[in-house]
Write an enzyme that holds these catalytic residues in place. Structure first.
Site, short mmCIF file in Angstrom:
data_model
loop_
_atom_site.label_atom_id
_atom_site.label_comp_id
_atom_site.label_asym_id
_atom_site.label_seq_id
_atom_site.Cartn_x
_atom_site.Cartn_y
_atom_site.Cartn_z
CG PHE A 124 -1.95 1.01 1.31
CD1 PHE A 124 -2.79 1.24 0.24
CD2 PHE A 124 -2.15 1.75 2.47
CE1 PHE A 124 -3.81 2.19 0.31
CE2 PHE A 124 -3.16 2.71 2.57
CZ PHE A 124 -3.98 2.93 1.48
CG LEU A 126 -1.07 6.64 2.76
CD1 LEU A 126 -1.92 7.52 1.85
CD2 LEU A 126 -1.92 6.10 3.91
CD GLU A 128 3.62 11.35 -1.53
OE1 GLU A 128 4.07 12.51 -1.51
OE2 GLU A 128 2.87 10.91 -2.42
N GLY A 132 4.26 12.23 6.55
CA GLY A 132 3.94 11.71 7.88
C GLY A 132 2.45 11.48 8.05
CB SER A 133 0.20 12.26 10.88
OG SER A 133 0.90 11.43 11.79
NE ARG A 274 17.62 -14.88 37.08
CZ ARG A 274 18.42 -14.71 38.15
NH1 ARG A 274 18.38 -15.60 39.14
NH2 ARG A 274 19.22 -13.67 38.23
CD GLN A 342 13.41 -2.98 35.12
OE1 GLN A 342 13.68 -2.46 34.03
NE2 GLN A 342 14.18 -2.82 36.18
CD GLU A 369 -2.28 -0.29 9.25
OE1 GLU A 369 -3.51 -0.19 9.33
OE2 GLU A 369 -1.71 -1.35 8.96
CD GLU A 373 1.41 11.48 19.29
OE1 GLU A 373 2.20 11.42 20.26
OE2 GLU A 373 1.42 10.63 18.36
#
Length: 389
Positions: A124, A126, A128, A132-133, A274, A342, A369, A373
């Site tokens: 796909f 899309l 560039e 970005g978003s 462990r 951890q 995808e 934000e």
């Protein structure tokens, strides 16, 4: 009443994919991951199992299982490894799905059978560089040559999964094809066969995670394809990829849930074996509580993606549910990967332990995808909140 339990058919699929992941993927993937090689043999096996055809009708070579079936498979694969899972997710929900959703009958019959069989992969195109978003900032162009009845593409795409494998057959490309009546860009979607002159596939990226998946840059220089390769209606490309991303977010949420569950699985195993100060470290409340919190996050992430998938399958609005599922599950995956590392201590920093892969693979889930934000913007918008200017 909300019921997110799997029915008998989906539960049988889950068990089948879980066994494949444990018995076939787990023993092979570490070497591919370490050497940054694409696992062709695993992809062939997934094709034989019918995983690439899960959501598509049988008339195109699919399994007729619907979108939730794909998500069930993605969760179980990502529970062991995310490179294999993202190869399936991108090949189906981003690569083949646009052809099924928006293609003509001729386009579907040409491309879908081999894609459903896992004999070929689609990508796909899309994102560039510099976009970005902001997917609406597309700069790649497709000029229609009336005389030749061809689209001529020029531009660059980046971070494209499945773009350069030996079995990549098709790139679905969003491009500016003119100016809309309101003066905005007219964006359309063009099907570009992978062997088209003028298409240049870049070298594989050196990535932090997903090291056994294929991700590359694509460039188009006077790249010509037939006029019939327009996918769907001209000028509807922006709306098309938004709907594909809405669906894809459910798939990514399922994948993230699988990674989160894998962190729980490995942490339970390690903490039970462990020993420190004469007893298993799982006997320490601090460790037990970490794992309990990890399982809580995983459980809620699973409920979120199954709820979104259910709404989609029933034809109900699911955009908000998909954004919530993607946001919560991706952040749960990152949190679980950090805690699993951890718990493993120094061993969690060693690549031979699966949690090291989980840790490296998790972060991209908050980015790909649609970033976290963007998901928050979508959720806020769905609530009718004022949008930033």
């Amino acid at each position: 009443m909300l019921d997110c339990r799997l029915d008998e058919e989906h539960e049988e699929l889950r068990r089948t994919v879980a066994k494949f992941a444990r018995d076939v993927v787990a023993p092979a993937i570490a070497e591919h991951y370490e050497n940054h090689t694409f696992p062709y043999e695993l992809v062939r096996e997934m094709g034989r199992l019918g995983l690439f055809g899960l959501p598509f009708p049988e008339e195109y070579g699919g399994m007729g299982g619907g979108y939730p079936a794909l998500c069930v498979a993605l969760e179980e694969l990502a529970r062991v490894d995310s490179s294999v899972a993202i190869t399936l997710e991108a090949g189906v929900s981003l690569g083949a799905m646009p052809v099924f959703r928006f293609g003509t009958e001729e386009q579907r019959r040409r491309w879908l059978p081999r894609l459903c069989a896992g004999q070929a992969l689609a990508a796909f195109g899309l994102t560039e560089p510099g976009g970005g978003s902001d997917a609406g900032a597309t700069r790649t162009t497709a000029r229609y040559d009336v005389t030749a009845d061809e689209w001529v593409l020029d531009g660059t795409k980046c971070f494209i999964t499945n773009a350069g494998t030996d079995i990549t057959s098709l790139i679905t490309v969003t491009a500016v094809t003119g100016t809309a009546p309101d003066g905005s860009k007219e964006i359309s979607t063009i099907l570009v066969p992978a062997d088209t002159p003028g298409l240049t596939v870049g070298r594989p990226y050196s990535k932090v995670g997903w090291s056994a998946s294929d991700t590359r840059e694509l460039s188009f220089t006077g790249c010509r394809v037939p006029g019939a390769n327009l996918l769907g209606q001209r000028g509807r490309g922006y709306a098309q990829f938004l709907s594909i991303l809405d669906e894809g977010r459910i798939a990514i949420a399922a994948l993230a849930t699988g990674l989160a569950q894998g962190c729980v699985d490995e942490s339970v195993r390690y903490a039970s074996e462990r020993e420190a100060f004469g007893r298993p470290i799982a006997a320490n409340q601090a460790i037990a509580f970490k794992i309990a919190d990890m399982q809580t996050r995983t459980h809620l992430a699973r409920l979120a993606w199954r709820d979104a998938a259910g709404r989609m399958s029933r034809g109900e609005p699911f955009k908000q549910a998909a954004a919530i599922a993607k946001l919560y599950s991706s952040e749960a995956a990152v949190d679980n990967a950090r805690q699993a590392t951890q718990i493993h201590g120094g061993y969690g920093f060693m690549n031979e332990y699966p949690v090291a892969r989980f840790w490296r693979d998790s972060k991209i889930l908050e980015i790909g995808e649609g970033t976290s934000e963007i998901q928050r913007i979508l959720i806020a918008r769905s609530l009718g909140l004022p949008q930033p200017g």
